[in-house]
Scaffold this active site. Structure first.
Site, PDB file in Angstrom:
ATOM      1  N   ASP A 134     -11.829   0.646   4.892  1.00 41.21           N
ATOM      2  CA  ASP A 134     -13.049   1.141   4.256  1.00 41.21           C
ATOM      3  C   ASP A 134     -14.213   1.224   5.229  1.00 41.21           C
ATOM      4  OD1 ASP A 134     -12.539   1.744   1.411  1.00 41.21           O
ATOM      5  OD2 ASP A 134     -11.818  -0.299   1.373  1.00 41.21           O
ATOM      6  N   HIS A 181       0.834  -1.191   0.000  1.00 40.79           N
ATOM      7  CA  HIS A 181       0.000   0.000   0.000  1.00 40.79           C
ATOM      8  C   HIS A 181       0.871   1.243   0.000  1.00 40.79           C
ATOM      9  CE1 HIS A 181      -3.915  -1.759   0.181  1.00 40.79           C
ATOM     10  NE2 HIS A 181      -3.495  -2.614   1.072  1.00 40.79           N
ATOM     11  N   ARG A 218      -6.093 -10.839  -5.059  1.00 40.73           N
ATOM     12  CA  ARG A 218      -7.309 -10.123  -4.627  1.00 40.73           C
ATOM     13  C   ARG A 218      -7.942  -9.432  -5.831  1.00 40.73           C
ATOM     14  NH1 ARG A 218      -8.673  -5.029  -0.685  1.00 40.73           N
ATOM     15  NH2 ARG A 218      -6.863  -4.080  -1.672  1.00 40.73           N
ATOM     16  N   GLU A 275     -16.138  -5.231   4.216  1.00 37.77           N
ATOM     17  CA  GLU A 275     -15.461  -3.976   4.547  1.00 37.77           C
ATOM     18  C   GLU A 275     -16.383  -2.803   4.855  1.00 37.77           C
ATOM     19  OE1 GLU A 275     -12.631  -3.331   1.343  1.00 37.77           O
ATOM     20  OE2 GLU A 275     -13.744  -4.637   0.033  1.00 37.77           O
ATOM     21  N   ARG A 286      -5.446  -4.703   8.324  1.00 35.82           N
ATOM     22  CA  ARG A 286      -5.109  -3.493   9.086  1.00 35.82           C
ATOM     23  C   ARG A 286      -4.106  -2.626   8.329  1.00 35.82           C
ATOM     24  NH1 ARG A 286      -6.458  -3.705  14.406  1.00 35.82           N
ATOM     25  NH2 ARG A 286      -7.190  -5.687  15.231  1.00 35.82           N
ATOM     26  N   ARG A 322      -9.668   6.209  -2.103  1.00 32.15           N
ATOM     27  CA  ARG A 322      -9.220   5.057  -1.335  1.00 32.15           C
ATOM     28  C   ARG A 322      -8.986   5.486   0.113  1.00 32.15           C
ATOM     29  NH1 ARG A 322      -8.368   0.560  -3.574  1.00 32.15           N
ATOM     30  NH2 ARG A 322      -8.286   0.341  -5.812  1.00 32.15           N
TER      31      ARG A 322
END
Length: 882
Positions: free
Chosen positions: A543, A141, A396, A506, A581, A713
């Site tokens: 999210d 990320h 994913r 989420e 997380r 995001r």
């Protein structure tokens, strides 16, 4: 611990700061260093409450000539990175990875003792650790703002600090280390700290593999060696040779959720890179073993394997080396697009493990246990953890992408429109096709490019050994059909490989229905037959907090886990919860030990998956000593949660949380979703618009380029608020909930009871306290003063700051403290030390944002770079920013 930083930490901050000062003076002259010192002095005195100094700091920054703006931002950014190195070094040296609450993280040995006192036999302890499955999932990320080339220099600086500290009796050694330190800091100063291009997903994967090569390759056998020694003392036996309580998986190159840059071709390349690097690392181990295992005594099994030779161990290792070299050559040829025409290669973990185990057993059988339990055991442990791919690669994808494939397929086959069917119709169709022996997808099916990419991903799965791949995660999963669709595509295209499928819940609504969805799934015989009595479910933190606010999301996550535990127990299925997380509190971040022990009882039953994201990978696993302590913390927490689980919450606590969450959710939504001024205020006061130009990660900052906050995001959403120190996503709504309860009879008493007796609530308050301490409404007000003109937006900003200040008072009231972080002095001191270096970056960032807007985004390259450096510096100073 005293309220001051440990003396060695202070010394190292001074050593690094002085060296940086000399480097800058050599480059830009002493007069420029004097400017930096003037800015720092204004900031420091301003932090001590001198409002005149605060004004003078801002005025001084605004009057800097344009040519000075970039070097000034670079100087403060560099100091903050060096302060992080000093703190990291301190934590590694004193085994303090998470300074949370003193005494809250027991050493593993102490925990084993407590577990025995609670009635667990030594055998039970060994079995629990041997069967433990903790998977730490490294994700790319975009919160790691520091370039890899600088990280390597920072690691070398850390080594210099070690050398300096150990050279008291060897002054010449200390002088050499000091000289090397000066050289490295000069190298760092003269290196561009901002990437000019976004990293590709393959670049991100290489960065993840580098963490394994430079740190975890050493830390993993060290962790097992320490664990073995503890178990020998406690239970009189070692961990089984093939046990791996902590393993590693990765999303780098597999996470295609909203990232068009992750393709089937990229996933294939990353898998090959893992094979190549694993072979390269094992070759180093095997060469060392071939050198060391020169013994002639061997058992009959090994002799039968290698024949009548003088050095049987070396003979077996030579054969293994030949295959490992061939494997590396094969992987390189594949990556280069060349044909491979060499000898047989290693495809599975057992092909490395079996010959090494034969050597180990032989050495033990002939009485050479000391040699068997040396370097050879370390390599066996690495094989158990890293296999032939270093990490298992997760995949994913969004549920809607799978549904699009089914829509195109059913339409082209004349079966109707999948997306118009009810959930019941979808389930019936998918289950029937799962049972069917005929293929559903025509061999030459023509579909859209998007659907072809999904199909190609499943073809990659079909070509791999199952041990190379982890879990298939479905983001935005909402119904059983979302899981069944993936199961069907895996059957149709994925060949013999069937991966675990994890729905990711989420949003607040999805979390509330997670138990029902999984209950429906497990009740379907056609699906249940595929699960092998195991089910993985991913809980989304980012999210859900963005959707509902932190307090409501945290309670929804807790309730969802409880429901999932109960459902899986009812169906007789082993549940593994996968926690998505982030680094920040607003994305579920915080100390791992506290987080794990605050989960519902029964939810951590010897197994756990958790993402380690962005810059937190470097902070927790970037150096062997830190990585060793991080693994110990995870093992400790999961062992404690399994053998000594926390109590279930009292019924009246649950009622309290229901009410608190309801009030907090209403207050959060009232601002973020319903106030028409909120989105314009967010865009005006934060650097959100400029953030997209910072080349952080391979993923776009938005899911869609149009729309409001909902399209952003969670990472840039939180990153933007963190940059102005308002941290709004992690606290908005909590103040209203707590204030209302404190005004009611018995409110203070029940909140304090929950805080001391319920780990979930206590941990939530502790995280909120840390976040409030890092926030700064005066800085947020300055951004507003500089960047916001509209009176209605200013009025909203004033209201938000008033809410923050009320929340701070309320939290101190509940905690019965006079100031924040009274009981965590190291975190308090670390914030205080950094603030005089972060404050100028905030002032400069606000100024540069205004200039950028005045110029309609057309400021000079140097000013644009300076703006990006302020973002990197603030992120470095606050650390857990994304």
């Amino acid at each position: 611990m005293s309220h001051d930083l440990h003396e060695s930490l202070r010394d190292n901050v001074r050593i690094l700061g002085d060296s940086l000062g000399r480097t800058i003076a050599d480059d830009l002259g002493q007069s420029f260093v004097d400017k930096i010192e003037t800015i720092r002095a204004h900031a420091k005195r301003g932090r001590q409450g001198d409002s005149l100094q605060q004004r003078q700091l801002i005025e001084y920054l605004r009057q800097l000539p344009e040519r000075d703006l970039l070097p000034v931002t670079r100087a403060f950014n560099q100091f903050l990175n060096l302060a992080n190195i000093a703190e990291q070094h301190y934590r590694a040296r004193f085994r303090r990875v998470e300074d949370y609450k003193p005494g809250s993280q027991p050493a593993l040995g102490e925990l084993l003792g407590r577990a025995q006192q609670a009635g667990n036999s030594p055998r039970k302890l060994v079995e629990t650790l041997a069967n433990m499955r903790v998977e730490l999932v490294l994700t790319a990320h975009p919160t790691e703002v520091i370039r890899r080339t600088l990280i390597q220099k920072y690691d070398a600086i850390d080594e210099c600090l070690t050398a300096i500290e150990s050279s008291e009796d060897y002054p010449e050694r200390g002088a050499r280390a000091q000289g090397r330190l000066e050289e490295l800091i000069s190298q760092a100063w003269h290196t561009d700290e901002i990437r000019h291009e976004r990293p590709t997903p393959v670049d991100e994967a290489k960065w993840g593999f580098a963490v394994i090569e430079n740190s975890l390759w050493q830390a993993v056998p060290d962790f097992h060696r320490d664990l073995d020694n503890l178990l020998l003392d406690t239970a009189g036996e070692r961990l089984p040779l093939d046990a791996a309580p902590i393993r590693y998986a990765s999303w780098m190159g597999g996470d295609r959720d909203g990232n068009p840059n992750v393709t089937a071709k990229v996933t294939q390349e990353v898998l090959l890179l893992g094979r190549w690097m694993a072979a390269d690392l094992y070759l180093r181990d095997l060469e060392q073993l071939k050198t060391e295992l020169s013994m002639w005594k061997a058992n009959s099994a090994l002799k039968a394997e290698v024949g009548d030779v003088a050095e049987p161990y070396r003979e077996l290792l030579k054969r293994l080396l030949t295959k490992m070299e061939a494997t590396r050559d094969w992987a390189k040829a594949q990556l280069d697009g060349r044909n491979y025409d060499g000898g047989p290669i290693i495809e599975t973990r057992d092909q490395i493990y079996a010959p090494l185990l034969a050597c180990y057993r032989s050495l033990c059988d002939v009485g050479l246990d000391t040699i068997a339990n040396g370097a050879l055991l370390d390599t066996l442990r690495r094989v158990a953890v890293f296999g032939v791919t270093l990490t298992k690669l997760d995949l994913r994808q969004e549920a809607s992408r799978h549904a699009q494939v089914m829509e195109e397929l059913t339409s082209s086959l004349g079966l109707g429109h999948y997306q118009e069917w009810s959930e019941t119709q979808r389930q019936e169709f998918l289950l029937a096709e799962l049972e069917s022996r005929r293929p559903l997808i025509p061999r030459r099916w023509e579909c859209s490019a998007e659907s072809r990419e999904v199909i190609d991903t499943f073809k990659v799965i079909a070509q791999e050994h199952a041990e190379a791949l982890g879990t298939y995660i479905i983001s935005m999963a909402a119904e059983p059909s979302d899981v069944l669709t993936v199961a069907l595509l895996m059957k149709e295209v994925g060949g013999q490989v069937t991966l675990p499928i994890a729905p990711l819940f989420e949003t607040l609504n999805d979390l509330d229905h997670a138990g029902d969805v999984v209950d429906q799934l497990l009740a379907l015989p056609g699906y249940r037959a595929l699960t092998k009595d195991r089910q993985e479910v991913m809980i989304g933190y980012s999210d859900s907090a963005k959707d509902a606010g932190q307090l409501a999301a945290a309670w929804a996550q807790y309730r969802a886990q409880e429901a999932l535990v109960n459902v899986c127990e009812k169906h007789g299925v082993d549940l593994t919860l996968f926690h998505g997380r982030g680094g920040t509190v607003g994305r579920g971040g915080g100390p791992a030990h506290a987080a794990i022990l605050s989960q519902p009882p029964g939810s951590v039953n010897g197994s756990l998956r958790v993402t380690e994201q962005g810059e937190m990978i470097r902070f927790k696993f970037g150096q062997p000593d830190i990585a060793l302590r991080s693994m110990e913390i995870y093992a400790c927490a999961v062992l404690e949660a399994t053998l000594l689980p926390p109590p279930a919450p009292e019924p009246h606590w649950r009622e309290e949380m229901d009410q608190l969450a309801k009030v907090a959710h209403g207050a959060y939504v009232g601002v973020v979703r319903e106030d028409p001024d909120f989105v314009p205020y967010f865009r005006a006061v934060t650097p959100e618009g400029a953030l997209g130009r910072l080349p952080l990660g391979s993923r776009p900052t938005k899911r869609r380029q149009d729309g409001g906050v909902e399209t952003l995001r969670a990472i840039p959403w939180i990153f933007a608020w963190t940059q102005i120190r308002l941290m709004l996503p992690a606290w908005l709504g909590s103040g209203e909930a707590f204030s209302l309860r404190l005004e009611q009879p018995g409110g203070r008493e029940v909140l304090q009871e929950m805080r001391t007796q319920w780990p979930f609530f206590g941990t939530y308050l502790d995280m909120l306290e840390m976040l409030l301490a890092k926030a700064d409404v005066a800085i947020a007000a300055y951004y507003e003063h500089r960047l916001v003109d509209e009176p209605s937006l200013k009025a909203l900003g004033k209201k938000l700051r008033e809410r923050f200040e009320r929340l701070e008072d309320v939290v101190l009231d509940i905690l019965q403290q006079e100031k924040l972080l009274e009981n965590t002095p190291l975190i308090r001191q670390a914030i205080d030390v950094r603030n005089p270096y972060i404050d100028p970056l905030h002032g400069l960032q606000a100024e540069l944002l205004q200039r950028n807007r005045d110029a309609d985004g057309a400021i000079s390259p140097d000013l644009s770079r300076a703006l990006m450096v302020t973002m990197a510096g603030i992120a470095a100073g606050l650390r857990n920013t994304g």
